[in-house]
Design a protein around this motif. Structure first.
Motif, PDB file in Angstrom:
ATOM      1  N   ARG A  45       0.815  -1.208   0.000  1.00  0.00           N
ATOM      2  CA  ARG A  45       0.000   0.000   0.000  1.00  0.00           C
ATOM      3  C   ARG A  45       0.854   1.265   0.000  1.00  0.00           C
ATOM      4  N   LEU A  46       1.918   1.272   0.784  1.00  0.00           N
ATOM      5  CA  LEU A  46       2.705   2.484   0.961  1.00  0.00           C
ATOM      6  C   LEU A  46       4.018   2.427   0.187  1.00  0.00           C
ATOM      7  N   PRO A  47       4.369   3.475  -0.548  1.00  0.00           N
ATOM      8  CA  PRO A  47       5.659   3.494  -1.259  1.00  0.00           C
ATOM      9  C   PRO A  47       6.841   3.286  -0.318  1.00  0.00           C
ATOM     10  N   GLY A  64      -0.322  -3.405   5.401  1.00  0.00           N
ATOM     11  CA  GLY A  64       1.056  -3.159   5.006  1.00  0.00           C
ATOM     12  C   GLY A  64       1.397  -3.857   3.710  1.00  0.00           C
ATOM     13  N   ARG A  65       1.775  -5.148   3.802  1.00  0.00           N
ATOM     14  CA  ARG A  65       2.199  -5.884   2.615  1.00  0.00           C
ATOM     15  C   ARG A  65       1.678  -7.320   2.669  1.00  0.00           C
ATOM     16  N   ILE A  66       1.461  -7.888   1.493  1.00  0.00           N
ATOM     17  CA  ILE A  66       1.142  -9.304   1.356  1.00  0.00           C
ATOM     18  C   ILE A  66       2.059  -9.885   0.292  1.00  0.00           C
ATOM     19  N   ALA A  67       2.682 -11.002   0.618  1.00  0.00           N
ATOM     20  CA  ALA A  67       3.497 -11.721  -0.356  1.00  0.00           C
ATOM     21  C   ALA A  67       3.033 -13.170  -0.387  1.00  0.00           C
ATOM     22  N   VAL A  68       2.616 -13.620  -1.557  1.00  0.00           N
ATOM     23  CA  VAL A  68       2.233 -15.013  -1.771  1.00  0.00           C
ATOM     24  C   VAL A  68       3.231 -15.615  -2.743  1.00  0.00           C
ATOM     25  N   VAL A  69       3.849 -16.706  -2.351  1.00  0.00           N
ATOM     26  CA  VAL A  69       4.878 -17.350  -3.173  1.00  0.00           C
ATOM     27  C   VAL A  69       4.476 -18.798  -3.431  1.00  0.00           C
ATOM     28  N   ASP A  70       4.374 -19.142  -4.723  1.00  0.00           N
ATOM     29  CA  ASP A  70       3.940 -20.483  -5.122  1.00  0.00           C
ATOM     30  C   ASP A  70       2.624 -20.797  -4.404  1.00  0.00           C
ATOM     31  N   SER A  78       6.029 -16.299 -12.730  1.00  0.00           N
ATOM     32  CA  SER A  78       4.885 -15.410 -12.928  1.00  0.00           C
ATOM     33  C   SER A  78       4.816 -14.430 -11.759  1.00  0.00           C
ATOM     34  N   VAL A  79       5.007 -13.141 -12.061  1.00  0.00           N
ATOM     35  CA  VAL A  79       5.068 -12.121 -11.013  1.00  0.00           C
ATOM     36  C   VAL A  79       3.968 -11.099 -11.228  1.00  0.00           C
ATOM     37  N   THR A  80       3.147 -10.892 -10.195  1.00  0.00           N
ATOM     38  CA  THR A  80       2.108  -9.868 -10.219  1.00  0.00           C
ATOM     39  C   THR A  80       2.324  -8.940  -9.037  1.00  0.00           C
ATOM     40  N   ALA A  81       2.396  -7.644  -9.305  1.00  0.00           N
ATOM     41  CA  ALA A  81       2.547  -6.642  -8.262  1.00  0.00           C
ATOM     42  C   ALA A  81       1.293  -5.776  -8.234  1.00  0.00           C
ATOM     43  N   ILE A  82       0.744  -5.570  -7.048  1.00  0.00           N
ATOM     44  CA  ILE A  82      -0.497  -4.804  -6.890  1.00  0.00           C
ATOM     45  C   ILE A  82      -0.240  -3.654  -5.928  1.00  0.00           C
ATOM     46  N   SER A  83      -0.638  -2.436  -6.328  1.00  0.00           N
ATOM     47  CA  SER A  83      -0.487  -1.292  -5.436  1.00  0.00           C
ATOM     48  C   SER A  83      -1.403  -0.165  -5.867  1.00  0.00           C
ATOM     49  N   SER A  84      -1.961   0.517  -4.892  1.00  0.00           N
ATOM     50  CA  SER A  84      -2.758   1.704  -5.176  1.00  0.00           C
ATOM     51  C   SER A  84      -1.875   2.938  -5.305  1.00  0.00           C
ATOM     52  N   ALA A  85      -0.591   2.787  -4.986  1.00  0.00           N
ATOM     53  CA  ALA A  85       0.336   3.916  -5.033  1.00  0.00           C
ATOM     54  C   ALA A  85       0.924   4.048  -6.437  1.00  0.00           C
ATOM     55  N   GLN A  86       0.704   5.181  -7.061  1.00  0.00           N
ATOM     56  CA  GLN A  86       1.218   5.406  -8.409  1.00  0.00           C
ATOM     57  C   GLN A  86       2.738   5.319  -8.446  1.00  0.00           C
ATOM     58  N   ASN A 122     -10.886 -14.596  -1.744  1.00  0.00           N
ATOM     59  CA  ASN A 122     -11.411 -13.253  -1.506  1.00  0.00           C
ATOM     60  C   ASN A 122     -10.426 -12.247  -2.092  1.00  0.00           C
ATOM     61  N   GLU A 123     -10.575 -11.945  -3.339  1.00  0.00           N
ATOM     62  CA  GLU A 123      -9.629 -11.061  -4.039  1.00  0.00           C
ATOM     63  C   GLU A 123      -9.529  -9.712  -3.366  1.00  0.00           C
ATOM     64  N   GLU A 124     -10.564  -9.310  -2.655  1.00  0.00           N
ATOM     65  CA  GLU A 124     -10.556  -8.009  -1.999  1.00  0.00           C
ATOM     66  C   GLU A 124      -9.454  -7.931  -0.933  1.00  0.00           C
ATOM     67  N   THR A 125      -9.066  -9.073  -0.388  1.00  0.00           N
ATOM     68  CA  THR A 125      -8.004  -9.070   0.608  1.00  0.00           C
ATOM     69  C   THR A 125      -6.728  -8.496   0.035  1.00  0.00           C
ATOM     70  N   LEU A 126      -6.359  -8.935  -1.165  1.00  0.00           N
ATOM     71  CA  LEU A 126      -5.165  -8.404  -1.827  1.00  0.00           C
ATOM     72  C   LEU A 126      -5.339  -6.931  -2.150  1.00  0.00           C
ATOM     73  N   GLU A 127      -6.522  -6.570  -2.623  1.00  0.00           N
ATOM     74  CA  GLU A 127      -6.748  -5.186  -3.020  1.00  0.00           C
ATOM     75  C   GLU A 127      -6.695  -4.250  -1.801  1.00  0.00           C
ATOM     76  N   ARG A 128      -7.172  -4.712  -0.679  1.00  0.00           N
ATOM     77  CA  ARG A 128      -7.135  -3.888   0.516  1.00  0.00           C
ATOM     78  C   ARG A 128      -5.704  -3.677   0.995  1.00  0.00           C
ATOM     79  N   ALA A 129      -4.865  -4.704   0.791  1.00  0.00           N
ATOM     80  CA  ALA A 129      -3.473  -4.565   1.197  1.00  0.00           C
ATOM     81  C   ALA A 129      -2.706  -3.623   0.282  1.00  0.00           C
ATOM     82  N   ALA A 130      -3.251  -3.359  -0.883  1.00  0.00           N
ATOM     83  CA  ALA A 130      -2.537  -2.539  -1.874  1.00  0.00           C
ATOM     84  C   ALA A 130      -3.131  -1.161  -1.963  1.00  0.00           C
TER      85      ALA A 130
END
Length: 273
Positions: free
Chosen positions: A165-167, A223-229, A187-195, A265-273
């Motif tokens: 969420r935070l730079p 703060g942050r979420i990291a999901v690996v494999d 396969s890497v996906t990064a999600i953030s609301s911070a431009q 619950n995809e919203e969980t990731l979105e809330r963290a970002a």
């Protein structure tokens, strides 16, 4: 690593400043005590260097070590290889040279270190095969969490989903490992609301960057979420004082279930970002 960082596996080390030597006798005595000498042994050794050589009476006159104690203390120092005894009447004592003392104490420290660690290794090897380690760990402090995230991401084989969420929580070391793993075919996906975060990753090859569909502007704790494999996960929250705390787990039932809940619950990731 930021000050105050802490992880439950290890306690904080004793802080010492070895850039300069002790600036008074009290500090020197404390340093000798940390090297295994008693307070009296340290004071007698220092006194003899001040005197060059001397008797028990001479030492007692310039220290707070009782004369009756100087004899036994000197015997201990002789056994440690830190002073020499001249068997005259009265007995006189002479300290070894500083360089010789330095080498003696270094060898003793290394010997004791080996004894201690060899025992720990033996205990570790004797652990029953069926005993398991803790599945869930806690780590505190953004610096330590940076290190843990980098370690988790570095071990990814198939995929990474990282949300922040935070730079200020997007450390350059994490940015580098995301790029490296994407380059290696993960396969890497990064999600953030911070431009600012998205801009740093936007042009990286093979790395998907997403903005949450509905950013929660009132969220000040995620703060942050990291999901690996499919077997490693880390989640952090930002406390009221701005400090960060995370839980993480690898190859555990907890990690597998939590990943399934996050993805359901995809919203969980979105809330963290």
């Amino acid at each position: 690593m930021s000050e105050g960082d802490d992880e439950t596996e290890l306690g904080d080390p004793v802080r010492t400043d070895d850039r300069t030597g002790p600036d008074d006798e009290g500090a020197a005595v404390e340093a000798f005590e940390r090297l295994g000498l008693t307070g009296y042994e340290a004071k007698v050794f220092i006194a003899l260097h001040r005197l060059g050589s001397g008797t028990a009476r001479d030492v007692a006159e310039i220290t707070d070590v009782p004369r009756s104690q100087v004899y036994s203390v000197a015997e201990n120092l002789e056994a440690r290889g830190l002073l020499e005894v001249h068997h005259a009447s009265p007995i006189r004592y002479r300290p070894v040279r500083v360089e010789e003392a330095r080498e003696t104490l270094r060898e003793r420290f290394e010997h004791e270190q080996e004894r201690a660690l060899e025992y720990v290794e033996r205990v570790q090897e004797e652990m029953p095969a069926e005993e398991t380690t803790e599945e869930i760990w806690t780590v505190r402090g953004s610096g330590r969490i940076d290190d843990r995230i980098v370690d988790l991401l570095s071990n990814a084989e198939d995929r990474i989903v990282f949300a922040v969420r935070l730079p200020a929580l997007f450390d350059s070391s994490i940015e580098s490992v995301l790029e490296d793993r994407a380059t290696d075919g993960v396969s890497v996906t990064a999600i953030s609301s911070a431009q600012r975060v998205r801009d740093r990753l936007e042009d990286r090859e093979n790395l998907r960057v997403q903005e949450p569909r509905e950013p929660r502007t009132e969220d000040e704790r995620s703060g942050r979420i990291a999901v690996v494999d499919d077997d490693s996960v880390l989640l952090s929250v930002v406390d009221d004082d701005g400090s960060e705390t995370a839980i993480w787990s690898v190859e555990s039932l907890f990690a597998s279930v939590l990943i399934q809940l996050i993805e359901a619950n995809e919203e969980t990731l979105e809330r963290a970002a």
